[in-house]
Design a protein around this motif. Structure first.
Motif, short mmCIF file in Angstrom:
data_model
loop_
_atom_site.label_atom_id
_atom_site.label_comp_id
_atom_site.label_asym_id
_atom_site.label_seq_id
_atom_site.Cartn_x
_atom_site.Cartn_y
_atom_site.Cartn_z
N PRO A 178 0.83 -1.22 0.00
CA PRO A 178 0.00 0.00 0.00
C PRO A 178 0.86 1.26 0.00
CG PRO A 178 -0.82 -1.58 1.59
CD PRO A 178 0.51 -2.11 1.13
N LEU A 179 0.51 2.18 -0.86
CA LEU A 179 1.28 3.42 -0.97
C LEU A 179 1.25 4.22 0.33
CD1 LEU A 179 2.93 4.80 -3.20
CD2 LEU A 179 0.88 6.09 -3.83
N LYS A 180 0.14 4.12 1.08
CA LYS A 180 0.02 4.89 2.32
C LYS A 180 0.93 4.38 3.42
CE LYS A 180 -3.95 2.15 3.91
NZ LYS A 180 -5.38 2.20 4.29
N GLU A 181 1.49 3.18 3.26
CA GLU A 181 2.41 2.63 4.26
C GLU A 181 3.86 3.03 4.00
OE1 GLU A 181 1.88 -1.56 4.52
OE2 GLU A 181 -0.18 -1.43 5.28
N LEU A 182 4.10 3.80 2.94
CA LEU A 182 5.45 4.22 2.60
C LEU A 182 5.72 5.63 3.10
CD1 LEU A 182 5.78 2.89 -1.07
CD2 LEU A 182 6.52 1.79 1.05
N HIS A 183 6.92 5.82 3.65
CA HIS A 183 7.38 7.13 4.09
C HIS A 183 8.67 7.44 3.35
CE1 HIS A 183 4.66 7.45 7.70
NE2 HIS A 183 4.61 6.14 7.46
N ALA A 184 8.63 8.46 2.50
CA ALA A 184 9.79 8.78 1.66
C ALA A 184 11.00 9.13 2.52
CB ALA A 184 9.46 9.93 0.71
N VAL A 185 12.16 8.61 2.14
CA VAL A 185 13.40 8.89 2.85
C VAL A 185 13.80 10.34 2.60
CG1 VAL A 185 15.87 8.34 2.96
CG2 VAL A 185 14.18 6.50 2.81
N TYR A 186 14.27 10.99 3.66
CA TYR A 186 14.61 12.41 3.59
C TYR A 186 15.71 12.65 2.57
CZ TYR A 186 15.87 17.10 5.14
OH TYR A 186 16.13 18.44 5.19
N ASP A 187 15.50 13.70 1.76
CA ASP A 187 16.46 14.07 0.73
C ASP A 187 16.54 15.58 0.68
OD1 ASP A 187 17.11 14.91 -2.22
OD2 ASP A 187 17.83 12.84 -2.04
N GLU A 188 17.73 16.13 0.82
CA GLU A 188 17.90 17.58 0.90
C GLU A 188 17.73 18.29 -0.43
OE1 GLU A 188 21.65 18.32 2.70
OE2 GLU A 188 21.01 17.70 4.71
N SER A 189 17.73 17.56 -1.51
CA SER A 189 17.65 18.19 -2.83
C SER A 189 16.29 18.81 -3.11
CB SER A 189 17.96 17.15 -3.91
OG SER A 189 16.94 16.17 -3.98
N GLY A 190 15.25 18.34 -2.43
CA GLY A 190 13.91 18.84 -2.69
C GLY A 190 13.19 18.12 -3.80
N GLU A 191 13.82 17.13 -4.39
CA GLU A 191 13.24 16.42 -5.53
C GLU A 191 12.02 15.59 -5.14
OE1 GLU A 191 14.65 13.16 -8.93
OE2 GLU A 191 16.09 13.95 -7.46
N PHE A 192 12.00 15.13 -3.89
CA PHE A 192 10.93 14.23 -3.47
C PHE A 192 9.98 14.87 -2.47
CE2 PHE A 192 14.67 11.58 -4.50
CZ PHE A 192 14.15 10.92 -5.61
N ASP A 193 10.01 16.19 -2.36
CA ASP A 193 9.10 16.89 -1.44
C ASP A 193 7.64 16.60 -1.78
OD1 ASP A 193 11.43 17.90 -0.47
OD2 ASP A 193 10.75 19.98 -0.40
N GLN A 194 7.29 16.75 -3.07
CA GLN A 194 5.91 16.58 -3.47
C GLN A 194 5.44 15.14 -3.31
OE1 GLN A 194 4.64 19.43 -3.82
NE2 GLN A 194 6.72 20.23 -3.69
N THR A 195 6.34 14.20 -3.52
CA THR A 195 6.00 12.80 -3.30
C THR A 195 5.66 12.55 -1.84
OG1 THR A 195 7.39 12.05 -5.14
CG2 THR A 195 6.90 10.45 -3.42
N ALA A 196 6.48 13.09 -0.94
CA ALA A 196 6.24 12.90 0.49
C ALA A 196 4.93 13.54 0.93
CB ALA A 196 7.41 13.48 1.29
N LEU A 197 4.65 14.74 0.43
CA LEU A 197 3.41 15.43 0.81
C LEU A 197 2.18 14.73 0.24
CD1 LEU A 197 4.44 19.17 0.43
CD2 LEU A 197 3.63 18.07 2.51
N ALA A 198 2.27 14.27 -1.01
CA ALA A 198 1.12 13.61 -1.63
C ALA A 198 0.77 12.32 -0.89
CB ALA A 198 1.43 13.31 -3.09
N ILE A 199 1.78 11.55 -0.50
CA ILE A 199 1.52 10.32 0.25
C ILE A 199 0.96 10.64 1.63
CG2 ILE A 199 2.60 8.28 1.26
CD1 ILE A 199 4.54 8.25 -1.06
N GLU A 200 1.39 11.75 2.23
CA GLU A 200 0.83 12.17 3.51
C GLU A 200 -0.65 12.49 3.36
OE1 GLU A 200 -0.10 13.47 7.27
OE2 GLU A 200 1.60 12.27 6.60
N HIS A 201 -1.05 13.18 2.28
CA HIS A 201 -2.47 13.46 2.05
C HIS A 201 -3.26 12.17 1.88
CE1 HIS A 201 -1.66 17.64 2.02
NE2 HIS A 201 -1.15 17.71 0.80
N LEU A 202 -2.68 11.21 1.17
CA LEU A 202 -3.34 9.91 1.00
C LEU A 202 -3.48 9.19 2.34
CD1 LEU A 202 -4.27 7.47 -0.79
CD2 LEU A 202 -1.86 6.80 -0.85
N ARG A 203 -2.40 9.18 3.11
CA ARG A 203 -2.39 8.47 4.39
C ARG A 203 -3.41 9.09 5.35
NH1 ARG A 203 2.68 7.61 4.56
NH2 ARG A 203 3.23 9.74 5.18
#
Length: 699
Positions: free
Chosen positions: A205-230
């Motif tokens: 399930p996508l809601k069980e995934l927590h994106a690993v922290y990355d300082e580049s900012g490339e995965f910010d939107q991925t982390a936020l979108a999954i948070e909205h889903l969760r």
């Protein structure tokens, strides 16, 4: 189709708001007519640029969409790099090597509100929630090649996302080696994790995934979108939301917004603890009944006339009726307007502090409260109060440093005398016995101030309680500055400075309130329940949401409240001076569809506009000629646009309590002053109440 760039701009803006000030509370005025969230201009200079950028970028992106220009995908400028989210450290009792993830769990109310309203759900129906969510994720989430923690109840393990199945809201993952895993209460090996992945064909399930922290900012939107889903599927979505036969309604308006508000009200301690427990119990019971109903329904054959299927049909009808009852109660609690009018009535019967009764020795004790006093004050206390009234041998005098300790030591018939001073208390003051609490001085000289959160400030359940000459200052008391649950309370010459809610008179309780001053309540100054007796003489009630709110929900076991109002001054309240809240009768009931036809002009109305709530509260002024003094001020008892908007927004949330129950709208008050609930009403003055002196609200 809305562009991916538009979502990127808004979600990145949300992220920066979280970084700027996680602890701040941003007040948002929700405008009913355009369904937009506008931030207050008074939030401070530090947050203003961020908030302004958040909403300006949306407009810029819309312009870029219309012109075909994709240059506005970065709301903070292409030169700015790096993540806008904070790091969430992975804390564990063991020496785990799991990496940190993005901090996404501290979003503010208006951030989640805007995300669901404008970008995730829009105006979808319950049956379309999954499809709309999948469409949003597809435009925002990185499709592959990013690392995440797969977090379950049994383990947390580091995986790499190779693909995303957006329609099923799942991700295809592989285990990263060497394995980094933290087991919860058990021992796991690499083979165990591989076996679990193989059993699920590497789909998690996508809601069980927590994106690993990355300082580049490339995965910010991925982390936020999954948070909205969760968050959506954990706190908003219910299994039975798709079961409603009336699927043609806006899911965000009916379900998401009230549940989101309730979540933050509970988070910020604005809901009584007893009601929170009741709500969670209802949720659990409703889930169990729904599962039983679903299992029974799936095992039935539609064309069968067997005795077994007939029995199952009867059981199914019982479960369905039980399910509808739970759903209706949940709707009431989720509705911010009806939460205390209907939903909290049953919770008021919570166990009270037990009465201690009279002392076995027969002694009466006078409890003197003072942090320090001068010799002159002590001499005055002896001469004016103690010697004339308590000089008998059967009376004892004790001294205390705070009023809570004094009250907790009282037995029936005791007296508490509070000397001048400011006394800060952190716990509720419970009055289960017939005692007297009086200030030795003027109310402004004897001050009891409550600091710290709690359901109530003062709770009175004694048979005959008296309070006089004290000023009470309330902070964060959810249920009220004073709650008379049962028995009689006589209050005279007191000042009640409210911060949240005011005085509550529960069913079967009696309140006599004379020459008191009450102000500052964000709800009603005084809430009067069915079956109570309330006498208000010579009081000032002002600068509250409403002055006096009378709840006329008398059932088979209840009777109408009995109210005496004489020589009170009720002024400068935001809503009504006196408002009567009552259920509709058959001759008053107006179906919602009929009401909307009468209230909304048919011309120049789009379907979206027809779905918006309308103003249904009315007011009636008393049939007495106003004096020139009463007309001083703004000179109007009508509603301004802000009050209209707020009232409509509140009412829209209770438009449907259940599928089988019609909502109703209120009708003008014919003659509230002659209502049978008033034993006596005379000599009162009403001035500058925003929505009128008298009003009614019919649910």
């Amino acid at each position: 189709m809305e562009s991916c760039e538009k979502r990127l701009a808004v979600d990145t803006g949300m992220a920066e708001v979280v970084v700027s000030d996680l602890d701040s509370y941003v007040h948002v005025e929700l405008e009913v007519e355009n369904n937009n969230c506008n931030t207050s201009s008074d939030e401070g200079q530090s947050e203003a640029p961020v908030t302004q950028a958040l909403f300006q970028d949306v407009e810029k992106d819309m312009d870029s969409e219309s012109s075909g220009d994709d240059s506005g995908t970065d709301p903070f400028g292409t030169e700015q790099s790096g993540t806008q989210l904070q790091r969430c450290e992975h804390k564990t009792e063991s020496n785990s090597s799991l990496p940190d993830t993005f901090q996404t769990g501290h979003l503010l109310f208006y951030e989640r509100f805007k995300a669901y309203q404008d970008y995730v759900l829009g105006d979808c129906k319950p049956s379309e929630v999954k499809a709309f969510t999948a469409d949003y994720l597809e435009k925002v989430v990185e499709p592959c090649d990013w690392q995440a923690l797969w977090c379950t109840d049994v383990f947390d393990v580091l995986v790499e996302v190779q693909d995303v199945d957006f329609k099923e809201l799942k991700a295809v993952v592989r285990l990263l080696l060497p394995m980094q895993c933290e087991a919860k209460g058990c021992e796991l090996t690499e083979d165990n994790i591989r076996s679990v992945l193989e059993a699920t064909q590497h789909h998690v399930p996508l809601k069980e995934l927590h994106a690993v922290y990355d300082e580049s900012g490339e995965f910010d939107q991925t982390a936020l979108a999954i948070e909205h889903l969760r968050f959506l599927y954990k706190h908003i979505w219910r299994q039975w939301d798709e079961e409603d036969e009336d699927d043609d309604f806006d899911y965000f308006v009916r379900c998401v917004e009230p549940r989101l508000r309730l979540y933050y009200d509970i988070l910020e301690d604005r809901v009584p603890a007893g009601l929170v427990v009741e709500y969670q119990t209802l949720l659990d019971n409703c889930s169990k009944v729904f599962e039983q109903f679903s299992v029974l329904r799936s095992g039935m054959c539609c064309d069968s006339d067997s005795e077994l299927d007939n029995v199952s049909m009867v059981e199914g009808l019982k479960l369905y009726d039980q399910l509808e009852t739970y759903k209706r109660k949940l709707h009431i609690i989720e509705n911010p307007l009806l939460r205390y009018v209907l939903g909290y009535k049953g919770n008021a019967r919570q166990q009270c502090v037990q009465s201690r009764g009279p002392r076995e020795s027969g002694l009466k004790v006078v409890h003197v409260v003072t942090s320090s006093c001068t010799a002159a004050q002590l001499q005055s206390l002896l001469n004016d109060r103690l010697l004339p009234m308590y000089s008998n041998d059967d009376t004892e005098i004790k001294f205390y440093g705070d009023p809570v300790s004094a009250v907790d030591s009282c037995h029936e018939g005791d007296v508490v005398i509070v000397l001048p001073g400011i006394f800060n208390v952190t716990s509720s003051i419970n009055l289960p016995d017939s005692i007297t609490v009086e200030g030795f001085g003027l109310p402004d000289e004897v001050v009891i101030e409550k600091k710290g959160k709690g359901d109530s400030f003062i709770e009175s359940t004694g048979a005959d309680v008296k309070i006089s000459n004290i000023k009470f200052i309330q902070h964060d008391a959810i249920e009220g500055i004073l709650c008379v649950r049962q028995g009689n309370l006589y209050m005279e010459n007191c000042v009640l400075q409210c911060e949240t809610t005011g005085v509550i008179v529960r069913t079967s309780a009696h309140l006599t309130m004379n020459i008191c001053d009450l102000y500052g309540s964000k709800g009603a100054g005084i809430e009067i329940y069915p079956g109570s007796v309330c006498s208000l003489v010579g009081n000032g009630i002002h600068h509250c949401k409403d002055g006096i709110l009378i709840k006329d929900f008398a059932g088979e076991l209840d009777v109408l409240p009995s109210i005496t109002m004489e020589n009170n001054v009720i002024h400068n309240n935001e809503g009504y001076g006196v408002i009567l809240v009552k259920p509709s009768t058959e001759d008053q009931a107006v179906p919602l569809e009929k009401a909307e036809e009468n209230l909304i002009k048919p011309a120049e109305q789009t379907p979206e506009e027809l779905a918006k709530p309308q103003i249904i509260t009315t007011f009636a002024t008393p049939p007495t000629k106003p004096t020139s003094e009463d007309q001083v001020g703004d000179g109007s008892h009508g509603t301004d646009s802000d009050l209209v908007s707020a009232s409509a927004r509140k009412w829209q949330l209770c438009r449907q309590l259940s599928r089988s129950k019609e909502a109703t709208c209120s009708r003008p008050v014919q003659d509230l002053l002659s209502h049978e609930i008033f034993v006596s009403i005379q000599g009162n003055q009403f001035r500058r109440n925003g929505m009128g002196d008298f009003g009614t609200f019919i649910c």
